[in-house]
Motif scaffolding. Structure first.
Motif, PDB file in Angstrom:
ATOM      1  N   ILE A  96       0.841  -1.202   0.000  1.00 44.42           N
ATOM      2  CA  ILE A  96       0.000   0.000   0.000  1.00 44.42           C
ATOM      3  C   ILE A  96       0.870   1.244   0.000  1.00 44.42           C
ATOM      4  O   ILE A  96       0.646   2.186  -0.758  1.00 44.42           O
ATOM      5  N   SER A  97       1.885   1.244   0.844  1.00 40.61           N
ATOM      6  CA  SER A  97       2.776   2.406   0.908  1.00 40.61           C
ATOM      7  C   SER A  97       3.520   2.603  -0.399  1.00 40.61           C
ATOM      8  O   SER A  97       3.668   3.730  -0.872  1.00 40.61           O
ATOM      9  N   TYR A  98       3.984   1.523  -0.991  1.00 43.34           N
ATOM     10  CA  TYR A  98       4.781   1.625  -2.214  1.00 43.34           C
ATOM     11  C   TYR A  98       3.939   2.005  -3.423  1.00 43.34           C
ATOM     12  O   TYR A  98       4.347   2.849  -4.226  1.00 43.34           O
ATOM     13  N   THR A  99       2.754   1.415  -3.572  1.00 42.67           N
ATOM     14  CA  THR A  99       1.963   1.657  -4.777  1.00 42.67           C
ATOM     15  C   THR A  99       1.112   2.920  -4.696  1.00 42.67           C
ATOM     16  O   THR A  99       0.984   3.640  -5.676  1.00 42.67           O
ATOM     17  N   ASN A 100       0.518   3.200  -3.541  1.00 42.18           N
ATOM     18  CA  ASN A 100      -0.411   4.326  -3.455  1.00 42.18           C
ATOM     19  C   ASN A 100       0.229   5.613  -2.972  1.00 42.18           C
ATOM     20  O   ASN A 100      -0.056   6.675  -3.490  1.00 42.18           O
ATOM     21  N   GLU A 101       1.052   5.519  -1.967  1.00 41.92           N
ATOM     22  CA  GLU A 101       1.530   6.750  -1.344  1.00 41.92           C
ATOM     23  C   GLU A 101       2.798   7.293  -1.957  1.00 41.92           C
ATOM     24  O   GLU A 101       2.935   8.491  -2.123  1.00 41.92           O
ATOM     25  N   LYS A 102       3.742   6.450  -2.255  1.00 48.80           N
ATOM     26  CA  LYS A 102       5.051   6.866  -2.766  1.00 48.80           C
ATOM     27  C   LYS A 102       5.620   7.961  -1.871  1.00 48.80           C
ATOM     28  O   LYS A 102       5.886   7.707  -0.719  1.00 48.80           O
ATOM     29  N   ASN A 103       5.807   9.161  -2.358  1.00 52.36           N
ATOM     30  CA  ASN A 103       6.358  10.252  -1.546  1.00 52.36           C
ATOM     31  C   ASN A 103       5.282  11.260  -1.168  1.00 52.36           C
ATOM     32  O   ASN A 103       5.575  12.425  -0.937  1.00 52.36           O
ATOM     33  N   ALA A 104       4.026  10.815  -1.125  1.00 56.62           N
ATOM     34  CA  ALA A 104       2.918  11.744  -0.910  1.00 56.62           C
ATOM     35  C   ALA A 104       2.972  12.377   0.477  1.00 56.62           C
ATOM     36  O   ALA A 104       3.196  11.714   1.469  1.00 56.62           O
ATOM     37  N   ILE A 105       2.765  13.694   0.483  1.00 53.53           N
ATOM     38  CA  ILE A 105       2.657  14.442   1.724  1.00 53.53           C
ATOM     39  C   ILE A 105       1.210  14.455   2.159  1.00 53.53           C
ATOM     40  O   ILE A 105       0.884  14.193   3.308  1.00 53.53           O
ATOM     41  N   ILE A 106       0.335  14.773   1.198  1.00 51.02           N
ATOM     42  CA  ILE A 106      -1.085  14.909   1.493  1.00 51.02           C
ATOM     43  C   ILE A 106      -1.901  14.544   0.260  1.00 51.02           C
ATOM     44  O   ILE A 106      -1.512  14.853  -0.861  1.00 51.02           O
ATOM     45  N   SER A 107      -3.010  13.855   0.501  1.00 52.65           N
ATOM     46  CA  SER A 107      -4.004  13.588  -0.541  1.00 52.65           C
ATOM     47  C   SER A 107      -5.265  14.317  -0.107  1.00 52.65           C
ATOM     48  O   SER A 107      -5.603  14.326   1.079  1.00 52.65           O
ATOM     49  N   LEU A 120      -6.185  16.559  -4.929  1.00 47.37           N
ATOM     50  CA  LEU A 120      -4.761  16.647  -5.236  1.00 47.37           C
ATOM     51  C   LEU A 120      -3.987  15.563  -4.517  1.00 47.37           C
ATOM     52  O   LEU A 120      -4.379  15.117  -3.443  1.00 47.37           O
ATOM     53  N   VAL A 121      -2.875  15.166  -5.102  1.00 47.87           N
ATOM     54  CA  VAL A 121      -1.874  14.362  -4.413  1.00 47.87           C
ATOM     55  C   VAL A 121      -0.586  15.167  -4.508  1.00 47.87           C
ATOM     56  O   VAL A 121      -0.067  15.415  -5.596  1.00 47.87           O
ATOM     57  N   VAL A 122      -0.102  15.602  -3.360  1.00 46.76           N
ATOM     58  CA  VAL A 122       1.090  16.431  -3.303  1.00 46.76           C
ATOM     59  C   VAL A 122       2.217  15.574  -2.742  1.00 46.76           C
ATOM     60  O   VAL A 122       2.079  14.972  -1.681  1.00 46.76           O
ATOM     61  N   SER A 123       3.321  15.508  -3.474  1.00 48.52           N
ATOM     62  CA  SER A 123       4.459  14.714  -3.022  1.00 48.52           C
ATOM     63  C   SER A 123       5.730  15.551  -3.109  1.00 48.52           C
ATOM     64  O   SER A 123       5.791  16.545  -3.830  1.00 48.52           O
ATOM     65  N   SER A 124       6.731  15.119  -2.357  1.00 43.20           N
ATOM     66  CA  SER A 124       7.984  15.867  -2.337  1.00 43.20           C
ATOM     67  C   SER A 124       9.167  14.919  -2.260  1.00 43.20           C
ATOM     68  O   SER A 124       9.033  13.771  -1.857  1.00 43.20           O
ATOM     69  N   LYS A 125      10.308  15.469  -2.658  1.00 38.06           N
ATOM     70  CA  LYS A 125      11.576  14.741  -2.555  1.00 38.06           C
ATOM     71  C   LYS A 125      12.649  15.718  -2.116  1.00 38.06           C
ATOM     72  O   LYS A 125      12.671  16.866  -2.561  1.00 38.06           O
TER      73      LYS A 125
END
Length: 191
Positions: A96-107, A120-125
């Motif tokens: 679940i973490s690998y496929t859906n969330e990846k680097n997501a901060i907030i959905s 929105l799906v906001v992700s960061s690196k």
């Protein structure tokens, strides 16, 4: 009076150790979440709730294995079953973490009164040993007809922090809000 206001301003300032990569990214991510929710988006916590539920199941399995009433030789099959279930649920949690969330901060859900049907799906690196913070905004449902084109920017974190490690929130908010406007297709504001 002026000194008191300046002192209060520094108390509310977000300060971080510039040499601590994790706390630096955490502070920026928390600020991004604040900015997104201030724009009328409500956090979608369904996936977090699923992860919490699976984590609770894993803990219950571990507790059953630990406090089962029979001692070891008599509970061997029960322990093997608990170990297998523990591994299966942990693998599900990781998938679940690998496929859906990846680097997501907030959905998020779409804002109230919005014509779009996706949030929105906001992700960061922020790679280790790098000062480049990359922020990405994409649709919660990329296959939707109302989904926007994904947008991102990469900037050095040194542009948003003072030498003392205080976040200059005005600059950071301006950059993140410009990225949200870019995603939404709103015209850029003239200076």
């Amino acid at each position: 009076m002026q000194g008191k206001k300046a002192e209060e301003g520094t108390k509310n300032a977000k300060k971080v150790n510039l040499f601590d990569h994790n706390s630096l990214k955490h502070m920026l991510d928390e600020s991004v979440s604040e900015i997104v929710t201030s724009r009328g988006y409500v956090e979608d916590a369904r996936m977090s709730n699923v992860r919490l539920f699976i984590g609770t199941v894993i803990i219950v399995i571990a507790l059953f294995a630990e406090f089962y009433k029979k001692k070891f030789p008599g509970n061997r099959d029960f322990l093997i079953g608990c170990i297998v279930l523990y591994i299966v649920f942990n693998v599900i949690l990781q998938l679940i973490s690998y496929t859906n969330e990846k680097n997501a901060i907030i959905s998020t859900y779409p804002p109230a009164g919005s014509v779009t049907s996706t949030g929105l799906v906001v992700s960061s690196k922020l790679p280790r040993f790098s000062d480049l913070y990359t922020l990405n905004i994409k649709s919660g449902d990329p296959r939707s007809i109302s989904a926007g084109k994904p947008v991102e920017f990469s900037k050095s974190v040194t542009q948003w922090f003072t030498k003392d490690g205080v976040l200059v929130e005005g600059l950071f908010w301006k950059d993140v809000e410009a990225l949200i406007d870019d995603y939404l297709g709103e015209p850029k504001k003239k200076k």
